[in-house]
Design an enzyme around this catalytic site. Structure first.
Site, PDB file in Angstrom:
ATOM      1  N   ILE A  90      88.868  59.943 112.452  1.00  0.00           N
ATOM      2  CA  ILE A  90      89.354  58.577 111.870  1.00  0.00           C
ATOM      3  C   ILE A  90      90.337  57.885 112.841  1.00  0.00           C
ATOM      4  O   ILE A  90      91.017  58.686 113.409  1.00  0.00           O
ATOM      5  CB  ILE A  90      90.060  58.851 110.710  1.00  0.00           C
ATOM      6  CG1 ILE A  90      88.916  59.188 109.500  1.00  0.00           C
ATOM      7  CG2 ILE A  90      90.744  57.533 110.160  1.00  0.00           C
ATOM      8  CD1 ILE A  90      89.757  59.599 108.107  1.00  0.00           C
ATOM      9  N   HIS A 107      77.918  53.146 108.627  1.00  0.00           N
ATOM     10  CA  HIS A 107      78.292  54.243 107.564  1.00  0.00           C
ATOM     11  C   HIS A 107      77.320  54.271 106.622  1.00  0.00           C
ATOM     12  O   HIS A 107      76.513  53.240 106.295  1.00  0.00           O
ATOM     13  CB  HIS A 107      79.500  53.622 106.614  1.00  0.00           C
ATOM     14  CG  HIS A 107      79.885  54.392 105.616  1.00  0.00           C
ATOM     15  ND1 HIS A 107      80.782  55.672 105.872  1.00  0.00           N
ATOM     16  CD2 HIS A 107      79.731  54.573 104.451  1.00  0.00           C
ATOM     17  CE1 HIS A 107      80.926  56.384 104.677  1.00  0.00           C
ATOM     18  NE2 HIS A 107      80.462  55.663 103.700  1.00  0.00           N
ATOM     19  N   GLU A 172      68.904  53.221 109.662  1.00  0.00           N
ATOM     20  CA  GLU A 172      69.960  53.010 110.643  1.00  0.00           C
ATOM     21  C   GLU A 172      69.423  52.852 112.130  1.00  0.00           C
ATOM     22  O   GLU A 172      70.175  52.006 112.862  1.00  0.00           O
ATOM     23  CB  GLU A 172      71.101  54.084 110.536  1.00  0.00           C
ATOM     24  CG  GLU A 172      71.822  54.259 109.053  1.00  0.00           C
ATOM     25  CD  GLU A 172      72.855  55.394 108.983  1.00  0.00           C
ATOM     26  OE1 GLU A 172      72.418  56.488 109.804  1.00  0.00           O
ATOM     27  OE2 GLU A 172      73.768  55.142 108.467  1.00  0.00           O
TER      28      GLU A 172
END
Ligand code: GRF
Length: 193
Positions: A90, A107, A172
């Protein structure tokens, strides 16, 4: 159109990175940042002859010094955009503010549903009828920046964690390069100095 320079951040297998490398048209990957020295994705960078900075987060006292090293490495490259592709750290609000509106992420859920980890498990546990992926700008709050693109598919009754992961990754690997080729150039070249 001149290809804009792109940096990609990875942590693991790098299947998304490979798709981004293979589909490069309006962008050129100038560097890769990887926080995991054992990441298989490093091989894709080596094969494609792209500079890869391996910066092992576990060797740093704190997030601030880890991110300072990333910023130092990035200072050697001229780039317009950072694409997170399976990057499992993060980033701090300070890091995000250092590259304003210049970081995007993919995501594996239909945000705002299921930020964070275990998205396939959550979708199955909630008996969802559809799942998908989201490409979004990175903001200081995890998985919650402005959405750029989404794609979804129907969950079938035979789906499990593995099949959802496979189906999601397969969309993706088309969607991320498509967004980087077709949508982001308008943005990445807007501020060209
Ligand atoms: C993708 O599913 C992406 O949505 C998530 O991490 C996965 C990337 O895996 N953020 P890989 O390392 O590219 O294979």
């Amino acid at each position: 159109m001149k290809a804009y320079p792109l940096v990609v951040f990875i942590s693991g297998a790098g299947s998304t990175l490979k798709a981004i490398i293979d589909a490069a048209n309006n962008y050129k990957i100038v560097a890769i940042i990887c926080n995991n020295p054992d990441a298989l994705g490093i091989e894709h960078a080596i094969k494609a002859n792209i500079p890869c900075h391996v910066i092992d987060h576990s060797k740093f006292a704190d997030k601030q010094s880890f991110e300072a090293e990333i910023i130092r490495c990035l200072s050697f490259h001229d780039f317009k955009l950072i694409a997170l592709a399976g990057f499992m750290r993060i980033l701090s609000p300070e890091f995000v503010a250092h590259y304003p509106d210049q970081i995007i992420n993919i995501h594996p859920s239909l945000l705002p549903k299921y930020p964070g980890l275990n998205t396939y498990h959550k979708a199955l546990a909630n008996n969802d009828t559809e799942h998908g992926t989201t490409i979004h700008y990175v903001s200081p709050e995890v998985d919650s920046g402005t959405i750029i693109a989404q794609e979804k598919f129907a969950i079938s009754k035979d789906d499990d964690n593995n099949s959802l992961a496979q189906k999601t990754k397969s969309i993706e690997q088309k969607l991320y390069p498509q967004v980087l080729n077709d949508f982001m150039p308008k943005y990445a070249q807007k501020d060209a100095k």
